[in-house]
Scaffold this motif. Structure first.
Motif, PDB file in Angstrom:
ATOM      1  N   GLY A  52      27.810  28.031  37.463  1.00  0.00           N
ATOM      2  CA  GLY A  52      28.936  27.526  38.232  1.00  0.00           C
ATOM      3  C   GLY A  52      30.305  27.947  37.767  1.00  0.00           C
ATOM      4  O   GLY A  52      31.315  27.408  38.230  1.00  0.00           O
ATOM      5  N   GLY A  53      30.395  28.937  36.867  1.00  0.00           N
ATOM      6  CA  GLY A  53      31.685  29.397  36.366  1.00  0.00           C
ATOM      7  C   GLY A  53      32.248  30.553  37.185  1.00  0.00           C
ATOM      8  O   GLY A  53      31.611  31.056  38.122  1.00  0.00           O
ATOM      9  N   PHE A  54      33.455  31.005  36.807  1.00  0.00           N
ATOM     10  CA  PHE A  54      34.152  32.047  37.564  1.00  0.00           C
ATOM     11  C   PHE A  54      34.616  33.217  36.684  1.00  0.00           C
ATOM     12  O   PHE A  54      35.432  34.025  37.102  1.00  0.00           O
ATOM     13  CB  PHE A  54      35.371  31.441  38.278  1.00  0.00           C
ATOM     14  CG  PHE A  54      35.027  30.270  39.150  1.00  0.00           C
ATOM     15  CD1 PHE A  54      34.526  30.460  40.426  1.00  0.00           C
ATOM     16  CD2 PHE A  54      35.170  28.964  38.678  1.00  0.00           C
ATOM     17  CE1 PHE A  54      34.194  29.378  41.230  1.00  0.00           C
ATOM     18  CE2 PHE A  54      34.842  27.882  39.474  1.00  0.00           C
ATOM     19  CZ  PHE A  54      34.354  28.083  40.753  1.00  0.00           C
ATOM     20  N   SER A  55      34.115  33.312  35.468  1.00  0.00           N
ATOM     21  CA  SER A  55      34.499  34.396  34.567  1.00  0.00           C
ATOM     22  C   SER A  55      33.863  35.708  35.028  1.00  0.00           C
ATOM     23  O   SER A  55      32.885  35.718  35.785  1.00  0.00           O
ATOM     24  CB  SER A  55      34.058  34.072  33.138  1.00  0.00           C
ATOM     25  OG  SER A  55      34.627  32.848  32.704  1.00  0.00           O
ATOM     26  N   THR A  56      34.438  36.831  34.576  1.00  0.00           N
ATOM     27  CA  THR A  56      33.952  38.140  35.004  1.00  0.00           C
ATOM     28  C   THR A  56      33.687  39.048  33.807  1.00  0.00           C
ATOM     29  O   THR A  56      34.261  38.865  32.727  1.00  0.00           O
ATOM     30  CB  THR A  56      34.966  38.840  35.934  1.00  0.00           C
ATOM     31  OG1 THR A  56      36.197  39.050  35.207  1.00  0.00           O
ATOM     32  CG2 THR A  56      35.235  37.995  37.174  1.00  0.00           C
ATOM     33  N   SER A  57      32.832  40.038  34.027  1.00  0.00           N
ATOM     34  CA  SER A  57      32.508  41.001  32.978  1.00  0.00           C
ATOM     35  C   SER A  57      32.154  42.336  33.621  1.00  0.00           C
ATOM     36  O   SER A  57      31.412  42.389  34.604  1.00  0.00           O
ATOM     37  CB  SER A  57      31.330  40.507  32.132  1.00  0.00           C
ATOM     38  OG  SER A  57      30.899  41.521  31.238  1.00  0.00           O
ATOM     39  N   GLU A  58      32.699  43.402  33.060  1.00  0.00           N
ATOM     40  CA  GLU A  58      32.340  44.758  33.467  1.00  0.00           C
ATOM     41  C   GLU A  58      31.906  45.521  32.225  1.00  0.00           C
ATOM     42  O   GLU A  58      32.557  45.441  31.184  1.00  0.00           O
ATOM     43  CB  GLU A  58      33.526  45.457  34.137  1.00  0.00           C
ATOM     44  CG  GLU A  58      33.944  44.832  35.459  1.00  0.00           C
ATOM     45  CD  GLU A  58      35.104  45.577  36.099  1.00  0.00           C
ATOM     46  OE1 GLU A  58      35.545  46.597  35.513  1.00  0.00           O
ATOM     47  OE2 GLU A  58      35.568  45.142  37.169  1.00  0.00           O
ATOM     48  N   VAL A  59      30.801  46.265  32.333  1.00  0.00           N
ATOM     49  CA  VAL A  59      30.226  46.933  31.173  1.00  0.00           C
ATOM     50  C   VAL A  59      30.357  48.447  31.296  1.00  0.00           C
ATOM     51  O   VAL A  59      30.085  49.021  32.350  1.00  0.00           O
ATOM     52  CB  VAL A  59      28.738  46.550  31.000  1.00  0.00           C
ATOM     53  CG1 VAL A  59      28.071  47.424  29.952  1.00  0.00           C
ATOM     54  CG2 VAL A  59      28.619  45.084  30.612  1.00  0.00           C
ATOM     55  N   GLN A  60      30.818  49.070  30.213  1.00  0.00           N
ATOM     56  CA  GLN A  60      30.849  50.519  30.093  1.00  0.00           C
ATOM     57  C   GLN A  60      29.930  50.912  28.942  1.00  0.00           C
ATOM     58  O   GLN A  60      30.006  50.341  27.850  1.00  0.00           O
ATOM     59  CB  GLN A  60      32.266  51.010  29.812  1.00  0.00           C
ATOM     60  CG  GLN A  60      33.241  50.755  30.962  1.00  0.00           C
ATOM     61  CD  GLN A  60      34.654  51.184  30.598  1.00  0.00           C
ATOM     62  OE1 GLN A  60      35.120  50.938  29.478  1.00  0.00           O
ATOM     63  NE2 GLN A  60      35.326  51.837  31.525  1.00  0.00           N
ATOM     64  N   THR A  79      32.744  28.070  29.235  1.00  0.00           N
ATOM     65  CA  THR A  79      32.877  29.328  29.970  1.00  0.00           C
ATOM     66  C   THR A  79      32.541  30.497  29.049  1.00  0.00           C
ATOM     67  O   THR A  79      32.739  30.436  27.832  1.00  0.00           O
ATOM     68  CB  THR A  79      34.308  29.497  30.493  1.00  0.00           C
ATOM     69  OG1 THR A  79      35.224  29.407  29.384  1.00  0.00           O
ATOM     70  CG2 THR A  79      34.650  28.411  31.503  1.00  0.00           C
ATOM     71  N   TYR A  80      32.035  31.583  29.645  1.00  0.00           N
ATOM     72  CA  TYR A  80      31.682  32.744  28.834  1.00  0.00           C
ATOM     73  C   TYR A  80      31.514  33.970  29.732  1.00  0.00           C
ATOM     74  O   TYR A  80      31.308  33.873  30.950  1.00  0.00           O
ATOM     75  CB  TYR A  80      30.376  32.501  28.065  1.00  0.00           C
ATOM     76  CG  TYR A  80      29.178  32.235  28.951  1.00  0.00           C
ATOM     77  CD1 TYR A  80      28.396  33.278  29.442  1.00  0.00           C
ATOM     78  CD2 TYR A  80      28.831  30.932  29.306  1.00  0.00           C
ATOM     79  CE1 TYR A  80      27.306  33.037  30.260  1.00  0.00           C
ATOM     80  CE2 TYR A  80      27.738  30.675  30.127  1.00  0.00           C
ATOM     81  CZ  TYR A  80      26.982  31.730  30.594  1.00  0.00           C
ATOM     82  OH  TYR A  80      25.912  31.479  31.410  1.00  0.00           O
ATOM     83  N   ALA A  81      31.583  35.129  29.097  1.00  0.00           N
ATOM     84  CA  ALA A  81      31.297  36.404  29.757  1.00  0.00           C
ATOM     85  C   ALA A  81      31.023  37.417  28.660  1.00  0.00           C
ATOM     86  O   ALA A  81      31.493  37.277  27.523  1.00  0.00           O
ATOM     87  CB  ALA A  81      32.462  36.854  30.633  1.00  0.00           C
ATOM     88  N   GLY A  82      30.254  38.431  28.984  1.00  0.00           N
ATOM     89  CA  GLY A  82      29.933  39.437  27.982  1.00  0.00           C
ATOM     90  C   GLY A  82      28.858  40.383  28.473  1.00  0.00           C
ATOM     91  O   GLY A  82      28.907  40.874  29.603  1.00  0.00           O
ATOM     92  N   VAL A  83      27.862  40.596  27.629  1.00  0.00           N
ATOM     93  CA  VAL A  83      26.798  41.548  27.943  1.00  0.00           C
ATOM     94  C   VAL A  83      25.456  40.963  27.529  1.00  0.00           C
ATOM     95  O   VAL A  83      25.358  40.204  26.560  1.00  0.00           O
ATOM     96  CB  VAL A  83      27.065  42.894  27.222  1.00  0.00           C
ATOM     97  CG1 VAL A  83      27.084  42.701  25.710  1.00  0.00           C
ATOM     98  CG2 VAL A  83      26.054  43.947  27.617  1.00  0.00           C
ATOM     99  N   GLY A  84      24.433  41.298  28.294  1.00  0.00           N
ATOM    100  CA  GLY A  84      23.101  40.782  28.011  1.00  0.00           C
ATOM    101  C   GLY A  84      22.076  41.891  27.843  1.00  0.00           C
ATOM    102  O   GLY A  84      22.237  42.995  28.373  1.00  0.00           O
TER     103      GLY A  84
END
Length: 263
Positions: A52-60, A79-84
């Protein structure tokens, strides 16, 4: 007759002890797996939208660096964002779960733009609380690690924070326990049923301001040196006992043979 039975019982006991030793020793094989830069698992951008959060993440992704550009937005308490890393996709072959119990150590090299800490997460399948296909119901294990924010370190982007620690240091956070109605940590991890490994923004991340997470190296391994030493000591004790047993058998057999000759 009784003496002969006792000898056979002794032989069977030592055979069982040696078999048990070999079984334990066979489980002591060293394990080593590199998550990055060797791309063992599928890598994907990760954010808190599933809860239900609104954070964003883009991976290079390059051959030597994994970069996650994140923006943390308000709206949820955690809240959180990152890479999995999808642990169900080892070497791009789909699977069900990944057994992390054969690893006891983790090493990771990270840097960032502003945040001075990151959070590592392991998501496992809980037989009680996990609903099939529902990401938000996996059991969460967390570990905070320091980062190297290059904007706060004179712009030196070559500096990476290196963390090495035991996998046993991961803990179930209080917010997850509360979400499933547990007042205290039940001590369960289900690391034998791991689904995802995640690297996400730490508590110091500023909301609404773009940040970057850089990952240069991630490795899981198992060092069984101490366990092997203990097993070798156990083996020495078994062999010492076996030698004493054989000496006893030879002495008693020799004594009986002498009595027969005298008779």
């Amino acid at each position: 007759m009784k003496n002969r039975i006792g000898k056979w019982v002794g032989v069977l006991v030592f055979a069982a002890l040696l078999l048990a030793w070999w079984f334990e020793y066979s489980k002591c094989g060293e394990a080593d797996i590199e998550l990055f830069p060797h791309k063992t698992f599928e890598i994907f951008p990760l954010n808190d939208s599933a809860v239900g959060g609104f954070s964003t993440s883009e991976v290079q992704l390059t051959d030597t660096l994994l970069i996650s550009s994140v923006v943390i937005h308000s709206g949820k308490a955690f809240t959180y964002a990152g890479v999995g890393f999808n642990l169900k996709s080892m070497d791009k072959r789909p699977g069900s779960v990944f057994d992390l119990t054969k690893f006891d150590s983790l090493e990771i090299h990270v840097a960032s733009k502003r945040m001075n800490s990151m959070k590592l997460r392991i998501l496992t399948e809980d037989p009680v609380y996990t609903r099939k296909g529902d990401y938000a119901t996996y059991r969460v294990l967390e570990k905070d690690i320091p980062s190297a924010p290059y904007l706060l370190m004179g712009g030196a982007k070559e500096r990476f924070a290196v963390s090495k620690f035991a996998v046993s240091e991961f803990r179930v956070p209080e917010w997850w326990l509360s979400s499933v109605g547990l007042e205290n940590d039940d001590g369960k991890t289900y690391l034998n049923s791991a689904k995802f490994f995640e690297i996400v923004s730490g508590s110091s991340t500023l909301r609404g301001i773009p940040d970057e997470m850089e990952i240069r190296y991630v490795r899981l391994w198992s060092d069984k040196t101490q366990q092997k030493k203990e097993l070798y000591m156990y083996l020495a004790s078994i062999l010492f006992g076996l030698v004493l047993f054989l000496v006893y058998v030879l002495k008693t057999s020799g004594g009986k043979n002498a009595e027969k000759l005298d008779a």
